[in-house]
Design an enzyme around this catalytic site. Structure first.
Site, PDB file in Angstrom:
ATOM      1  N   THR A  25       7.171  26.914   5.314  1.00 42.85           N
ATOM      2  CA  THR A  25       6.061  26.551   5.099  1.00 42.85           C
ATOM      3  C   THR A  25       4.839  26.468   5.906  1.00 42.85           C
ATOM      4  O   THR A  25       3.574  27.084   5.583  1.00 42.85           O
ATOM      5  CB  THR A  25       5.189  24.928   5.772  1.00 42.85           C
ATOM      6  OG1 THR A  25       6.701  24.356   5.811  1.00 42.85           O
ATOM      7  CG2 THR A  25       4.389  24.275   5.678  1.00 42.85           C
TER       8      THR A  25
ATOM      9  N   HIS B 296      13.608  12.386   3.290  1.00 41.70           N
ATOM     10  CA  HIS B 296      13.201  13.037   3.575  1.00 41.70           C
ATOM     11  C   HIS B 296      12.267  13.727   2.560  1.00 41.70           C
ATOM     12  O   HIS B 296      11.820  14.472   2.381  1.00 41.70           O
ATOM     13  CB  HIS B 296      13.512  13.906   4.681  1.00 41.70           C
ATOM     14  CG  HIS B 296      12.815  14.931   5.117  1.00 41.70           C
ATOM     15  ND1 HIS B 296      11.865  14.392   6.890  1.00 41.70           N
ATOM     16  CD2 HIS B 296      12.057  15.887   5.405  1.00 41.70           C
ATOM     17  CE1 HIS B 296      10.843  15.390   6.257  1.00 41.70           C
ATOM     18  NE2 HIS B 296      10.964  16.879   6.154  1.00 41.70           N
TER      19      HIS B 296
ATOM     20  N   TYR C 299       8.583  15.676   0.001  1.00 38.92           N
ATOM     21  CA  TYR C 299       8.415  17.326  -0.116  1.00 38.92           C
ATOM     22  C   TYR C 299       8.159  17.125  -1.796  1.00 38.92           C
ATOM     23  O   TYR C 299       8.298  18.186  -2.393  1.00 38.92           O
ATOM     24  CB  TYR C 299       9.538  18.226   0.227  1.00 38.92           C
ATOM     25  CG  TYR C 299      10.021  18.316   2.090  1.00 38.92           C
ATOM     26  CD1 TYR C 299       8.651  18.763   2.448  1.00 38.92           C
ATOM     27  CD2 TYR C 299      11.300  18.763   2.481  1.00 38.92           C
ATOM     28  CE1 TYR C 299       8.249  19.216   3.789  1.00 38.92           C
ATOM     29  CE2 TYR C 299      10.326  18.507   3.799  1.00 38.92           C
ATOM     30  CZ  TYR C 299       9.917  18.900   4.366  1.00 38.92           C
ATOM     31  OH  TYR C 299       9.696  18.939   5.907  1.00 38.92           O
TER      32      TYR C 299
ATOM     33  N   ARG D 195       2.030   1.161  14.962  1.00 37.24           N
ATOM     34  CA  ARG D 195       1.779   0.409  13.433  1.00 37.24           C
ATOM     35  C   ARG D 195       2.083  -0.518  12.894  1.00 37.24           C
ATOM     36  O   ARG D 195       2.910  -1.083  13.983  1.00 37.24           O
ATOM     37  CB  ARG D 195       2.154   2.079  12.886  1.00 37.24           C
ATOM     38  CG  ARG D 195       4.056   1.972  12.694  1.00 37.24           C
ATOM     39  CD  ARG D 195       4.240   3.565  12.275  1.00 37.24           C
ATOM     40  NE  ARG D 195       4.306   3.492  10.612  1.00 37.24           N
ATOM     41  CZ  ARG D 195       5.347   3.470   9.929  1.00 37.24           C
ATOM     42  NH1 ARG D 195       5.816   4.866  10.813  1.00 37.24           N
ATOM     43  NH2 ARG D 195       4.951   3.812   8.583  1.00 37.24           N
TER      44      ARG D 195
ATOM     45  N   SER E  12      12.191   6.170 -14.003  1.00 43.80           N
ATOM     46  CA  SER E  12      11.092   6.382 -15.004  1.00 43.80           C
ATOM     47  C   SER E  12      11.443   7.937 -13.923  1.00 43.80           C
ATOM     48  O   SER E  12      10.782   9.051 -14.694  1.00 43.80           O
ATOM     49  CB  SER E  12      10.419   6.209 -14.427  1.00 43.80           C
ATOM     50  OG  SER E  12       9.493   6.512 -14.363  1.00 43.80           O
ATOM     51  N   SER E  13      11.406   8.338 -12.737  1.00 43.27           N
ATOM     52  CA  SER E  13      11.605   9.154 -12.331  1.00 43.27           C
ATOM     53  C   SER E  13      12.130  10.712 -12.006  1.00 43.27           C
ATOM     54  O   SER E  13      12.491  11.773 -12.380  1.00 43.27           O
ATOM     55  CB  SER E  13      11.453   8.940 -10.422  1.00 43.27           C
ATOM     56  OG  SER E  13       9.870   8.679 -10.346  1.00 43.27           O
TER      57      SER E  13
ATOM     58  N   ASP F 150       5.940  21.987 -26.605  1.00 42.10           N
ATOM     59  CA  ASP F 150       6.146  20.355 -26.025  1.00 42.10           C
ATOM     60  C   ASP F 150       7.361  20.545 -24.828  1.00 42.10           C
ATOM     61  O   ASP F 150       8.030  21.232 -24.122  1.00 42.10           O
ATOM     62  CB  ASP F 150       6.372  19.663 -26.923  1.00 42.10           C
ATOM     63  CG  ASP F 150       5.745  17.916 -26.830  1.00 42.10           C
ATOM     64  OD1 ASP F 150       6.311  17.290 -25.135  1.00 42.10           O
ATOM     65  OD2 ASP F 150       5.118  17.157 -27.554  1.00 42.10           O
TER      66      ASP F 150
ATOM     67  N   TRP G 112       6.768  -0.225   3.971  1.00 41.81           N
ATOM     68  CA  TRP G 112       7.042   0.135   2.832  1.00 41.81           C
ATOM     69  C   TRP G 112       8.737   1.265   2.909  1.00 41.81           C
ATOM     70  O   TRP G 112       9.699   1.285   1.946  1.00 41.81           O
ATOM     71  CB  TRP G 112       6.496   1.433   1.899  1.00 41.81           C
ATOM     72  CG  TRP G 112       7.063   3.251   3.151  1.00 41.81           C
ATOM     73  CD1 TRP G 112       6.509   3.799   4.676  1.00 41.81           C
ATOM     74  CD2 TRP G 112       7.623   4.540   2.619  1.00 41.81           C
ATOM     75  NE1 TRP G 112       7.148   4.590   4.796  1.00 41.81           N
ATOM     76  CE2 TRP G 112       7.452   5.114   3.467  1.00 41.81           C
ATOM     77  CE3 TRP G 112       8.252   4.593   1.213  1.00 41.81           C
ATOM     78  CZ2 TRP G 112       7.994   6.444   3.230  1.00 41.81           C
ATOM     79  CZ3 TRP G 112       8.785   6.009   1.243  1.00 41.81           C
ATOM     80  CH2 TRP G 112       8.705   6.628   2.602  1.00 41.81           C
TER      81      TRP G 112
ATOM     82  N   LYS H 174       3.317  29.973   2.841  1.00 41.61           N
ATOM     83  CA  LYS H 174       3.219  29.498   2.440  1.00 41.61           C
ATOM     84  C   LYS H 174       1.957  29.030   2.773  1.00 41.61           C
ATOM     85  O   LYS H 174       0.264  30.222   2.567  1.00 41.61           O
ATOM     86  CB  LYS H 174       3.056  28.329   1.918  1.00 41.61           C
ATOM     87  CG  LYS H 174       4.602  28.450   1.436  1.00 41.61           C
ATOM     88  CD  LYS H 174       5.088  26.831   0.775  1.00 41.61           C
ATOM     89  CE  LYS H 174       5.543  27.069  -0.844  1.00 41.61           C
ATOM     90  NZ  LYS H 174       5.408  27.500  -1.587  1.00 41.61           N
TER      91      LYS H 174
ATOM     92  N   HIS I 230      15.469  13.105  11.865  1.00 39.66           N
ATOM     93  CA  HIS I 230      14.265  13.208  13.004  1.00 39.66           C
ATOM     94  C   HIS I 230      13.652  12.023  12.355  1.00 39.66           C
ATOM     95  O   HIS I 230      11.802  12.016  13.738  1.00 39.66           O
ATOM     96  CB  HIS I 230      13.477  14.067  12.726  1.00 39.66           C
ATOM     97  CG  HIS I 230      12.728  14.225  11.783  1.00 39.66           C
ATOM     98  ND1 HIS I 230      12.768  15.996  10.968  1.00 39.66           N
ATOM     99  CD2 HIS I 230      12.435  13.784  10.245  1.00 39.66           C
ATOM    100  CE1 HIS I 230      11.323  15.770   9.455  1.00 39.66           C
ATOM    101  NE2 HIS I 230      11.911  14.588   9.208  1.00 39.66           N
ATOM    102  N   HIS I 231      13.612  11.157  11.575  1.00 41.27           N
ATOM    103  CA  HIS I 231      12.979  10.095  11.169  1.00 41.27           C
ATOM    104  C   HIS I 231      13.314   8.733  12.155  1.00 41.27           C
ATOM    105  O   HIS I 231      13.076   7.707  12.958  1.00 41.27           O
ATOM    106  CB  HIS I 231      13.018   9.488  10.433  1.00 41.27           C
ATOM    107  CG  HIS I 231      12.317   9.743   9.310  1.00 41.27           C
ATOM    108  ND1 HIS I 231      10.300  10.455   9.325  1.00 41.27           N
ATOM    109  CD2 HIS I 231      12.521  11.355   8.295  1.00 41.27           C
ATOM    110  CE1 HIS I 231      10.105  11.006   8.157  1.00 41.27           C
ATOM    111  NE2 HIS I 231      11.288  11.686   7.605  1.00 41.27           N
TER     112      HIS I 231
ATOM    113  N   GLU J  24      12.527  13.219  -0.325  1.00 40.98           N
ATOM    114  CA  GLU J  24      10.940  12.985  -1.027  1.00 40.98           C
ATOM    115  C   GLU J  24      10.192  13.132  -0.400  1.00 40.98           C
ATOM    116  O   GLU J  24       8.917  13.229  -1.635  1.00 40.98           O
ATOM    117  CB  GLU J  24      10.724  11.051  -0.964  1.00 40.98           C
ATOM    118  CG  GLU J  24      10.265  10.877  -1.073  1.00 40.98           C
ATOM    119  CD  GLU J  24       9.649   9.730  -2.871  1.00 40.98           C
ATOM    120  OE1 GLU J  24      10.808  10.848  -3.453  1.00 40.98           O
ATOM    121  OE2 GLU J  24       8.574   9.741  -2.880  1.00 40.98           O
TER     122      GLU J  24
ATOM    123  N   SER K  48      -1.195  27.086  -5.364  1.00 40.01           N
ATOM    124  CA  SER K  48      -1.168  28.148  -5.485  1.00 40.01           C
ATOM    125  C   SER K  48      -2.229  29.162  -6.637  1.00 40.01           C
ATOM    126  O   SER K  48      -1.680  30.032  -6.816  1.00 40.01           O
ATOM    127  CB  SER K  48       0.519  28.513  -5.790  1.00 40.01           C
ATOM    128  OG  SER K  48       0.912  28.435  -4.325  1.00 40.01           O
TER     129      SER K  48
ATOM    130  N   HIS L 215       0.518  -1.392  -0.007  1.00 39.00           N
ATOM    131  CA  HIS L 215      -0.572  -0.047  -0.375  1.00 39.00           C
ATOM    132  C   HIS L 215       0.709   1.049   0.079  1.00 39.00           C
ATOM    133  O   HIS L 215       0.613   2.188  -0.819  1.00 39.00           O
ATOM    134  CB  HIS L 215      -0.881  -0.057   1.004  1.00 39.00           C
ATOM    135  CG  HIS L 215      -1.540   1.528   1.815  1.00 39.00           C
ATOM    136  ND1 HIS L 215      -2.607   1.699   0.235  1.00 39.00           N
ATOM    137  CD2 HIS L 215      -1.406   2.743   2.504  1.00 39.00           C
ATOM    138  CE1 HIS L 215      -3.292   2.936   1.338  1.00 39.00           C
ATOM    139  NE2 HIS L 215      -1.989   3.694   2.437  1.00 39.00           N
TER     140      HIS L 215
END
Lengths: 550, 197
Positions: A347, A272, A276, A469, A188-189, A124, A160, A350, A321-322, A274, A287, A95
């Site tokens: 943040t 991290h 963002y 979890r 790909s990315s 293009d 994950w 924004k 921090h993870h 990632e 925006s 998932h």
């Protein structure tokens, strides 16, 4: 302001079938486009590829969503009812992987493909063939990933985040296939990111400076740089896993002198930035939508750009921090705690800019605006729980509980996903030439908001009460919260079928949209007809301050 | 004129692509460079709690009699090794600077010889820089004959410059099987038999 008639002399005889008829346009000098399957397989058109990305992402959303519902069904009440714990672990892992790499990221790339050339007045993407390749890598990657579920020993079951040694020493035999599929998705990315950078830096219409670009383009440019910087780190980390598993190296194996904690450092150095990558384009979409439906200019354009840039730079300084509970020394805990809290500043800039944009605006609440406002409110809730998690001493209680699950689902589902939905509703008139059905869209919105909050808000409480979890069974005191979450999850999941209905209806017909589909919209994409013909801006428009002047 | 513009644009695109590819390769290199960098960083700071893997000479240090540090030993079973490791002295109350010896007992419960290794870890991690191991079973791999029970010592000192805040040191030893073919040099035949488990 954009007028309602097309500014370019692109003649569209039949709008509904304009896309397939578009091959006859002059200028590019190629014959008529292939039809049927081959058209989609061979297309180098940014709009076709954007559509492919979006359809792929939507199907992955439903596949990942079904897995989420398997999880919520099992957790409906305590005890083991539906699935075995081994399969449950595969569901939580798949998932997460599918939603992150298969749904959210390709959806943003799809929106980028469709909208960036239109927003900067380019004909293009800069590298159209590479664009085709980077899309078609994705189905390969995810078929491979999904096929691991049918392999002996099952699919990936280590979460994950695939921490070593769970993903190396104790991993199922299918893990090498999981690594390959992630390699392919990563390539790909990366190719997508190269293409986007090359497009934005080189193909802007004459007169469009960087600071004239719409914020969606800006946020994607910064996101693409993040992708270039961290996807190789992920590729490196999973390659080391591959070596540890198959070739007897000991990068992450303590028995051979390696260190499993190194894996966590490498993973979160990628991971991290990632997160963002999954939210900055959402900021760009919001925006665009908030000023349109407030009928005002975006408040603080330049500060939005700088805030996005600082969030991106700071994303490289907060990864540990993870890992507060892994045994970091006090100095490191403090460092990562403060840098993490510092991210709340840009943040916050924004969020306040969006609110200031709406302030005294002439607001109307069409579906894109509803989703955008819901994004602002709910993403901020996720941001606040993020601040709570940033407090190192408190994190020892929250670590690996449902509080974390609530936090990142708030920023990813009512955050990133709602922004994608907002963007889809906003640009659907440009894609199909018809407005999405308003009644159904609003039903979709309200059911989604109720469903998503019913699912994830109780998780804050079960998490604070100590529910861990990634478990298929839990203690009795968490039963009520989990039942609410499960009911909410089914409501949310089923209401996404409404979205499917809206899209299909919108592609087939409805209220016809003019070139400028929304009253307050000013960006360049609204100057081409709706639906956008296959080829647009073949002759680059002259622009000043982001607007076409002739 | 459009064709010249087009050519210039294509050149600019090619330049951007070259630069991004370069950045990509650099970041991939950086990812792999992080592995040795991490080790160097940890060796200097002791951040990952890895104690030195080589014996240090015993040095005469001033014994700080005014200070007590408690040193605790814990042992953990690694997967796939039919051994147990017991610390006979579970806890020491020591003065920094003094030299102490702790006894550990390895037992092979299998009816064939097995090769294994105990991997140390020190907690809190900062303490690992101030722990001097003069003799330790963890420096080498061990081979135990079928059913063998072997007592091995750990001789250590704690530096008197151990940071003030540290009052407890925990030394954890985790057992791991040794199965790499390269280690099969001296007693390869029996080792590979044990490695199958």
């Amino acid at each position: 302001m954009a007028s309602e008639q097309p500014r370019k002399a692109v003649l569209q005889a039949s709008e509904s079938e304009g896309a397939t008829a578009g091959g006859a346009h002059v200028g590019e000098g190629h014959g008529s486009a292939p039809r049927g399957m081959l058209r989609w397989l061979l297309t180098t058109n940014h709009k076709d590829i954007g559509t492919l990305y979006l359809i792929f992402s939507l199907s992955m959303l439903f596949i990942g969503g079904i897995m989420a519902l398997v999880i919520r069904t099992e957790l409906f009440q305590p005890g083991l009812q539906m699935v075995q714990p081994e399969f449950f672990n595969q569901m939580t892992t798949m998932h997460g992987l599918i939603m992150v790499f298969g749904a959210i990221m390709p959806a943003f790339t799809g929106l980028a493909n469709w909208m960036i050339p239109l927003q900067i007045g380019a004909p293009d993407m800069a590298l159209p063939r590479l664009n085709n390749f980077s899309f078609w890598l994705l189905p390969v990657a995810f078929l491979l990933l999904l096929s691991t579920l049918l392999m002996e020993g099952g699919g990936p079951n280590f979460g994950w985040t695939f921490y070593a040694p769970l993903s190396t020493t104790y991993a199922p035999p299918s893990t090498s296939f999981f690594i390959f599929s992630l390699h392919i998705a990563g390539i790909s990315s990366i190719l997508g990111a190269i293409n986007i950078i090359a497009t934005i830096l080189n193909l802007r219409a004459p007169g469009m400076r960087l600071m004239d670009m719409p914020l969606f383009v800006w946020t994607w440019l910064i996101t693409a740089f993040l992708l270039i910087a961290v996807m190789p780190v992920l590729a490196g980390a999973i390659t080391m896993m591959l070596f540890d598993i198959n070739f007897g190296t000991s990068y992450f194996n303590a028995a051979g002198g390696g260190d499993p904690v190194l894996f966590q450092h490498l993973f979160w150095f990628f991971g991290h930035p990632e997160v963002y990558i999954m939210i900055l384009p959402a900021f760009g979409i919001v925006s665009a939508i908030v000023p349109t439906f407030s009928r005002k200019r975006l408040f603080g354009y330049a500060s939005m750009v700088y805030a996005t840039g600082s969030i991106a730079i700071m994303s490289f300084l907060v990864w540990a921090h993870h890992m507060f509970a892994v045994g970091l020394p006090l100095v490191a805990e403090l460092f990562f705690m403060y840098t993490t809290m510092l991210i709340a500043v840009p943040t916050g800039v924004k969020v306040f800019n969006w609110i200031a944009t709406m302030f005294r605006g002439s607001i109307s609440f069409e579906p894109p605006m509803l989703f955008a406002i819901a994004f602002i409110v709910q993403f901020t809730i996720g941001g606040f729980s993020g601040l709570m998690l940033a407090i190192a001493p408190a994190d020892f209680q929250y670590h690996d509980t449902y509080f974390v699950v609530a936090h990142f689902h708030y920023v990813l589902v009512p955050g990133a996903l709602f922004a994608i939905l907002a963007g889809a509703y906003y640009w659907l008139p440009k894609w199909t030439g018809f407005y999405p059905h308003e009644g159904l869209s609003k039903w979709h919105f309200w059911l989604s908001v109720i469903g998503v909050n019913l699912t994830f808000f109780p998780m804050h409480f079960s998490g604070l009460a100590g529910m861990p979890r990634r478990i298929p069974d839990y203690a009795l005191q968490f039963a009520d919260f989990n039942m609410l979450s499960s009911i909410g999850a089914f409501l949310f999941g089923i209401s996404q079928l409404l979205f499917l209905v809206v899209i299909v209806k919108c592609a087939r017909g409805g209220v016809r949209a003019p070139a400028c589909a929304w009253e307050g919209a000013v960006d360049l994409e609204w100057s081409v007809p709706s639906p956008a013909p296959l080829h647009t801006f073949e002759i680059p428009p002259q622009t000043r301050d982001g607007q076409i002047i002739r | 004129m459009p064709s010249r513009d087009h050519a210039a644009q294509q050149q600019a695109v090619a330049r951007t692509v070259r630069r991004t590819l370069l950045a990509l390769v650099a970041m991939l290199g950086f990812a792999f460079a992080l592995v040795p960098l991490y080790d160097v960083f940890c060796n200097l700071t002791g951040l990952n709690g890895k104690a030195a893997s080589q014996a240090k000479a015993a040095v005469a240090m001033e014994i700080d009699e005014s200070r007590w540090v408690s040193v605790r030993f814990i042992t953990q079973q690694g997967q796939g090794l039919p051994w147990t490791l017991e610390a006979l002295d579970e806890q020491f109350r020591i003065h920094p600077g003094g030299q102490y010896s702790a006894r550990f007992v390895f037992t092979n419960h299998a009816d064939y010889p097995v090769r294994g290794r105990a991997v140390p870890s020190v907690s809190p991690a900062e303490g690992s820089l101030h722990l001097r191991k003069i003799m330790c079973f963890c420096f080498q791999e061990q081979t135990l004959a079928a059913g063998e029970r072997r007592e091995l010592p750990l001789v250590f000192q704690v530096d008197p410059d151990l940071p003030e805040g540290i009052r407890d040191l925990t030394l954890a030893y985790t057992l791991y099987p040794v199965m790499t073919p390269s280690s099969a040099g001296d007693d390869g035949a029996e080792n590979s038999a044990g490695g199958e488990t």
